[in-house]
Design a protein around this motif. Sequence first.
Motif, PDB file in Angstrom:
ATOM      1  N   ALA A 274       0.311  -1.062   0.021  1.00 51.22           N
ATOM      2  CA  ALA A 274       0.041  -0.056   0.225  1.00 51.22           C
ATOM      3  C   ALA A 274       0.861   1.117  -0.024  1.00 51.22           C
ATOM      4  O   ALA A 274       2.182   1.083   0.466  1.00 51.22           O
ATOM      5  N   GLU A 275       0.445   2.479  -0.848  1.00 51.60           N
ATOM      6  CA  GLU A 275       0.980   3.295  -0.887  1.00 51.60           C
ATOM      7  C   GLU A 275       0.386   4.595   0.416  1.00 51.60           C
ATOM      8  O   GLU A 275      -0.500   4.734   0.686  1.00 51.60           O
ATOM      9  N   GLU A 276       1.159   6.120   0.351  1.00 46.63           N
ATOM     10  CA  GLU A 276       0.728   6.947   1.152  1.00 46.63           C
ATOM     11  C   GLU A 276      -0.085   7.570   0.128  1.00 46.63           C
ATOM     12  O   GLU A 276      -0.736   7.474  -1.412  1.00 46.63           O
ATOM     13  N   GLY A 277      -1.398   7.727   0.659  1.00 46.12           N
ATOM     14  CA  GLY A 277      -2.707   8.298   0.545  1.00 46.12           C
ATOM     15  C   GLY A 277      -4.072   7.256   0.494  1.00 46.12           C
ATOM     16  O   GLY A 277      -5.060   7.439  -0.158  1.00 46.12           O
ATOM     17  N   GLU A 278      -3.491   5.951  -0.485  1.00 42.14           N
ATOM     18  CA  GLU A 278      -4.027   4.714  -0.150  1.00 42.14           C
ATOM     19  C   GLU A 278      -5.132   4.198   0.683  1.00 42.14           C
ATOM     20  O   GLU A 278      -4.967   4.572   2.184  1.00 42.14           O
ATOM     21  N   GLU A 279      -6.401   3.926   0.548  1.00 43.49           N
ATOM     22  CA  GLU A 279      -7.609   3.147   2.078  1.00 43.49           C
ATOM     23  C   GLU A 279      -6.905   1.981   1.833  1.00 43.49           C
ATOM     24  O   GLU A 279      -6.540   0.952   1.095  1.00 43.49           O
ATOM     25  N   VAL A 280      -6.218   0.985   2.910  1.00 45.22           N
ATOM     26  CA  VAL A 280      -6.478   0.036   3.337  1.00 45.22           C
ATOM     27  C   VAL A 280      -7.296  -0.722   4.470  1.00 45.22           C
ATOM     28  O   VAL A 280      -8.186   0.121   5.142  1.00 45.22           O
ATOM     29  N   VAL A 281      -7.800  -1.910   4.802  1.00 48.41           N
ATOM     30  CA  VAL A 281      -8.592  -2.251   5.688  1.00 48.41           C
ATOM     31  C   VAL A 281      -7.528  -3.573   6.160  1.00 48.41           C
ATOM     32  O   VAL A 281      -6.881  -4.453   5.108  1.00 48.41           O
ATOM     33  N   ALA A 282      -7.405  -4.071   7.448  1.00 47.87           N
ATOM     34  CA  ALA A 282      -6.548  -4.683   8.136  1.00 47.87           C
ATOM     35  C   ALA A 282      -7.568  -5.281   9.354  1.00 47.87           C
ATOM     36  O   ALA A 282      -8.227  -4.182   9.941  1.00 47.87           O
ATOM     37  N   ARG A 283      -7.343  -6.571   9.558  1.00 46.60           N
ATOM     38  CA  ARG A 283      -7.593  -6.996  10.465  1.00 46.60           C
ATOM     39  C   ARG A 283      -6.428  -7.225  11.517  1.00 46.60           C
ATOM     40  O   ARG A 283      -5.657  -8.181  10.713  1.00 46.60           O
ATOM     41  N   GLY A 284      -6.311  -7.185  12.474  1.00 43.76           N
ATOM     42  CA  GLY A 284      -4.963  -8.386  13.200  1.00 43.76           C
ATOM     43  C   GLY A 284      -5.211  -7.814  14.587  1.00 43.76           C
ATOM     44  O   GLY A 284      -6.546  -7.633  15.073  1.00 43.76           O
ATOM     45  N   LYS A 285      -4.145  -7.561  16.006  1.00 44.95           N
ATOM     46  CA  LYS A 285      -4.286  -7.850  16.752  1.00 44.95           C
ATOM     47  C   LYS A 285      -4.330  -6.451  17.494  1.00 44.95           C
ATOM     48  O   LYS A 285      -3.026  -5.354  17.211  1.00 44.95           O
ATOM     49  N   ILE A 286      -4.965  -5.753  18.569  1.00 46.14           N
ATOM     50  CA  ILE A 286      -4.455  -4.356  18.565  1.00 46.14           C
ATOM     51  C   ILE A 286      -3.913  -4.187  20.067  1.00 46.14           C
ATOM     52  O   ILE A 286      -3.468  -5.104  20.651  1.00 46.14           O
ATOM     53  N   GLU A 287      -2.861  -3.368  20.238  1.00 45.22           N
ATOM     54  CA  GLU A 287      -1.832  -3.572  20.848  1.00 45.22           C
ATOM     55  C   GLU A 287      -1.836  -2.499  21.446  1.00 45.22           C
ATOM     56  O   GLU A 287      -1.661  -0.912  20.939  1.00 45.22           O
ATOM     57  N   SER A 305       0.531 -11.951  14.420  1.00 44.87           N
ATOM     58  CA  SER A 305       0.387 -12.273  16.053  1.00 44.87           C
ATOM     59  C   SER A 305       0.732 -13.860  15.686  1.00 44.87           C
ATOM     60  O   SER A 305       0.045 -14.441  15.034  1.00 44.87           O
ATOM     61  N   LEU A 306       1.560 -14.483  16.971  1.00 49.04           N
ATOM     62  CA  LEU A 306       1.322 -15.557  17.551  1.00 49.04           C
ATOM     63  C   LEU A 306      -0.314 -16.657  17.714  1.00 49.04           C
ATOM     64  O   LEU A 306      -0.457 -17.136  17.253  1.00 49.04           O
ATOM     65  N   ARG A 307      -1.296 -15.527  18.468  1.00 49.20           N
ATOM     66  CA  ARG A 307      -2.105 -15.679  18.671  1.00 49.20           C
ATOM     67  C   ARG A 307      -3.075 -15.578  17.652  1.00 49.20           C
ATOM     68  O   ARG A 307      -4.297 -15.795  18.249  1.00 49.20           O
ATOM     69  N   GLY A 308      -2.750 -14.549  16.683  1.00 45.45           N
ATOM     70  CA  GLY A 308      -4.022 -13.850  15.893  1.00 45.45           C
ATOM     71  C   GLY A 308      -4.426 -15.546  14.588  1.00 45.45           C
ATOM     72  O   GLY A 308      -3.665 -15.820  14.316  1.00 45.45           O
ATOM     73  N   ARG A 309      -5.561 -15.469  14.496  1.00 46.14           N
ATOM     74  CA  ARG A 309      -6.315 -15.402  13.098  1.00 46.14           C
ATOM     75  C   ARG A 309      -6.832 -15.043  12.138  1.00 46.14           C
ATOM     76  O   ARG A 309      -7.470 -13.972  12.617  1.00 46.14           O
ATOM     77  N   GLY A 310      -6.788 -15.399  10.961  1.00 45.51           N
ATOM     78  CA  GLY A 310      -7.598 -14.432   9.557  1.00 45.51           C
ATOM     79  C   GLY A 310      -7.203 -13.163   9.849  1.00 45.51           C
ATOM     80  O   GLY A 310      -7.593 -12.292   9.572  1.00 45.51           O
ATOM     81  N   GLU A 311      -5.719 -12.985  10.020  1.00 47.81           N
ATOM     82  CA  GLU A 311      -5.329 -11.647  10.163  1.00 47.81           C
ATOM     83  C   GLU A 311      -4.706 -11.272   8.826  1.00 47.81           C
ATOM     84  O   GLU A 311      -3.772 -11.669   8.190  1.00 47.81           O
ATOM     85  N   PHE A 312      -5.382 -10.370   8.438  1.00 42.82           N
ATOM     86  CA  PHE A 312      -4.796  -9.098   6.731  1.00 42.82           C
ATOM     87  C   PHE A 312      -4.861  -8.143   6.917  1.00 42.82           C
ATOM     88  O   PHE A 312      -5.117  -6.934   7.420  1.00 42.82           O
ATOM     89  N   ILE A 313      -3.799  -7.420   5.458  1.00 39.99           N
ATOM     90  CA  ILE A 313      -4.485  -6.238   5.156  1.00 39.99           C
ATOM     91  C   ILE A 313      -4.018  -5.756   3.290  1.00 39.99           C
ATOM     92  O   ILE A 313      -3.800  -6.930   2.813  1.00 39.99           O
ATOM     93  N   LYS A 314      -6.081  -5.230   2.814  1.00 37.86           N
ATOM     94  CA  LYS A 314      -6.020  -4.963   1.677  1.00 37.86           C
ATOM     95  C   LYS A 314      -6.245  -3.825   1.732  1.00 37.86           C
ATOM     96  O   LYS A 314      -7.015  -3.149   1.713  1.00 37.86           O
TER      97      LYS A 314
END
Length: 332
Positions: A274-287, A305-314
């Motif tokens: 992904a580049e500057e100015g683009e939007e992404v949808v992402a799923r993961g662990k909040i820290e 993350s080690l405990r995560g499942r189904g995480e992505f950046i699109k």
Amino acid sequence: MAYLKYVPRSGAGPWGRGGTRYYRLLREYTMDALRETLVFLRDYPVYLTYFEAFGTEMSAVPVERIEEHYKPEERLREIASTLDVDVLEERALALADLISDLAGVAMSKMGVTGSILLDIHVPGISDIDLVVYGLRESLAVKETVAEALKKGDTEIRRFDEKLTRAWCYRKSKTHPLTPEEARKLLARKWNIGTFLGTRFSIHPVLTEREAEKYGERLYRPLGTATIRAKVVNATMSIFLPAIYEVELSTVLEGPALREVREICSYEELYASVAEEGEEVVARGKIELVRDLRQGSAYYRLVVGSLRGRGEFIKPVGRRGVSGGLPPDETTT
């Protein structure tokens, strides 16, 4: 901190040296595969360590148990200084030399990793895996290789259709992606391709002076979330972990946060997509991140993350501009 990739085993796979065969325990570069290596190491607990700063357990080699430190830059120099090389070593050197010349980056800032580093590679099977050291040098290599892939006027080429289909199918089985989504990500990747018919990858690495020191920031998990955000700085996304500075657009699922400052991916698949100015949808662990140097705190989303499942950046493109993944497909 390190991950376990090869273990000696008689009658194992094609990798070997000096009569010793090696089995590749890390079957894929995915968090699922990494978790499997940690299960294996339960029988060797000396190689498991709890890292307080990250709030997680990870594999590591105690200093007193290190017998040899394999250095990519030294291995590349070794290949360059001898005439007794095989075809894969010769191609690795030629690729590094070409990139060095085109990007204006000294060969001393480059190295070779993977099975070639350990000298257990198999010509015709093994890939070429290069590293480049330093932020400035890495950005120069990225620009150069991306341009070479675009123009196609050197031996640095994108995957042909057969390799592309195989790569996309494999990623769709190991990540929450369809083959078509994987293809769109592959089109954005600058650091993988073929050189003289051999697959290659390039891995930027920060120097010790540039890299964050352990303990300068503390990370604590706060659950999972799916967010939509705008990328405001993608410079550090070429490294691993890949860091995207973002502005939060909306929380699609998870804690009602007002701000997420960055998306951090430990999955190399999502580096430089992904580049500057683009939007992404992402799923993961909040820290929650506590920066001890700045005396500040902020939230980030971690993918891989080690405990995560189904995480992505699109990537979903820029607002009002097509070219990303369809917004209604990004949360499946």
